[in-house]
Motif scaffolding. Structure first.
Motif, mmCIF file in Angstrom:
data_model
loop_
_atom_site.group_PDB
_atom_site.id
_atom_site.type_symbol
_atom_site.label_atom_id
_atom_site.label_comp_id
_atom_site.label_asym_id
_atom_site.label_seq_id
_atom_site.Cartn_x
_atom_site.Cartn_y
_atom_site.Cartn_z
ATOM 1 N N VAL A 1 -63.303 50.126 120.363
ATOM 2 C CA VAL A 1 -63.432 51.042 121.506
ATOM 3 C C VAL A 1 -64.906 51.243 121.848
ATOM 4 C CG1 VAL A 1 -63.117 53.442 122.245
ATOM 5 C CG2 VAL A 1 -61.206 52.195 121.224
ATOM 6 N N VAL A 2 -65.732 51.468 120.844
ATOM 7 C CA VAL A 2 -67.172 51.637 121.090
ATOM 8 C C VAL A 2 -67.762 50.360 121.674
ATOM 9 C CG1 VAL A 2 -69.412 52.011 119.964
ATOM 10 C CG2 VAL A 2 -67.456 53.447 119.358
ATOM 11 N N PHE A 3 -67.403 49.219 121.111
ATOM 12 C CA PHE A 3 -67.881 47.937 121.627
ATOM 13 C C PHE A 3 -67.437 47.751 123.079
ATOM 14 C CE2 PHE A 3 -67.179 43.308 122.267
ATOM 15 C CZ PHE A 3 -68.483 42.853 122.104
ATOM 16 N N GLY A 4 -66.169 48.018 123.349
ATOM 17 C CA GLY A 4 -65.647 47.879 124.708
ATOM 18 C C GLY A 4 -66.395 48.760 125.700
ATOM 19 N N LEU A 5 -66.691 49.996 125.301
ATOM 20 C CA LEU A 5 -67.451 50.887 126.184
ATOM 21 C C LEU A 5 -68.856 50.348 126.438
ATOM 22 C CD1 LEU A 5 -66.364 54.380 124.809
ATOM 23 C CD2 LEU A 5 -65.829 53.403 127.057
ATOM 24 N N ALA A 6 -69.514 49.879 125.389
ATOM 25 C CA ALA A 6 -70.870 49.347 125.539
ATOM 26 C C ALA A 6 -70.881 48.111 126.442
ATOM 27 C CB ALA A 6 -71.460 49.018 124.170
ATOM 28 N N VAL A 7 -69.923 47.215 126.243
ATOM 29 C CA VAL A 7 -69.860 46.004 127.066
ATOM 30 C C VAL A 7 -69.500 46.369 128.506
ATOM 31 C CG1 VAL A 7 -68.721 43.761 127.380
ATOM 32 C CG2 VAL A 7 -69.342 44.535 125.091
ATOM 33 N N GLY A 8 -68.640 47.365 128.677
ATOM 34 C CA GLY A 8 -68.301 47.830 130.025
ATOM 35 C C GLY A 8 -69.514 48.389 130.756
ATOM 36 N N LEU A 9 -70.338 49.146 130.041
ATOM 37 C CA LEU A 9 -71.572 49.664 130.649
ATOM 38 C C LEU A 9 -72.512 48.520 131.024
ATOM 39 C CD1 LEU A 9 -72.260 52.783 128.395
ATOM 40 C CD2 LEU A 9 -71.549 52.767 130.799
ATOM 41 N N LEU A 10 -72.589 47.523 130.180
ATOM 42 C CA LEU A 10 -73.422 46.359 130.474
ATOM 43 C C LEU A 10 -72.896 45.619 131.702
ATOM 44 C CD1 LEU A 10 -75.803 44.571 129.556
ATOM 45 C CD2 LEU A 10 -74.177 43.346 128.103
ATOM 46 N N ALA A 11 -71.588 45.472 131.787
ATOM 47 C CA ALA A 11 -70.976 44.777 132.924
ATOM 48 C C ALA A 11 -71.201 45.526 134.236
ATOM 49 C CB ALA A 11 -69.476 44.600 132.687
#
Length: 153
Positions: free
Chosen positions: A74-84
């Motif tokens: 979940v944390v990884f997904g949020l970080a990658v989403g912010l990057l995207a």
């Protein structure tokens, strides 16, 4: 302005516009891949968190392990989403996502062999999700290279 000067100026402007369009397309493709990675990783993490008991039983993996993995995802997904969401994702951050995806792929397979005792469903699921993550890494790497190649000089 002579005809030759006008033609040369027009060709330079056209080339710069094409380079900019190619750069925008390459960045858009990279951002889409990052967003898809964020959705898949985050969704997988939420499923692990919400359904750790039943999924743990199905996969032959402990519920506490799934909770821990779910939180990480979940944390990884949020970080990658912010990057995207960034118009120009930082190359170093994208490279970090690619590297993390590759490490996840390897660790998933190593864990399956050395630490976990998965059920038959787990023996199918673990390599399947590892392969999916590896495909994300390869596609993201290719897209990152295209963004560099598409930048106007």
């Amino acid at each position: 302005m002579s005809a030759n000067t006008f033609t040369a100026a027009r060709a330079t402007t056209t080339a710069a516009t094409a380079g900019t369009a190619a750069d925008r397309k390459a960045r858009r493709n990279l951002r889409r891949l990052l967003a898809l990675d964020a959705l898949v990783s985050g969704g997988n993490g939420l499923a692990y968190l919400a359904l750790s008991g039943p999924l743990g039983d199905l996969l032959g993996v402990g519920a506490s392990t799934l909770v821990e993995l779910g939180a990480v995802l979940v944390v990884f997904g949020l970080a990658v989403g912010l990057l995207a969401a960034r118009p120009r994702p930082a190359r170093s951050a994208v490279q970090a996502v690619i590297d993390i995806n590759l490490v996840w792929t390897v660790l998933s397979l190593v864990a399956m062999e050395l630490w976990l005792e998965p059920s038959t469903a787990g023996l199918v699921w673990i390599p399947l999700q590892a392969g999916t993550v590896a495909v994300f890494a390869v596609l993201q790497f290719a897209a990152l290279r295209r963004t560099a190649a598409a930048r106007p000089s």
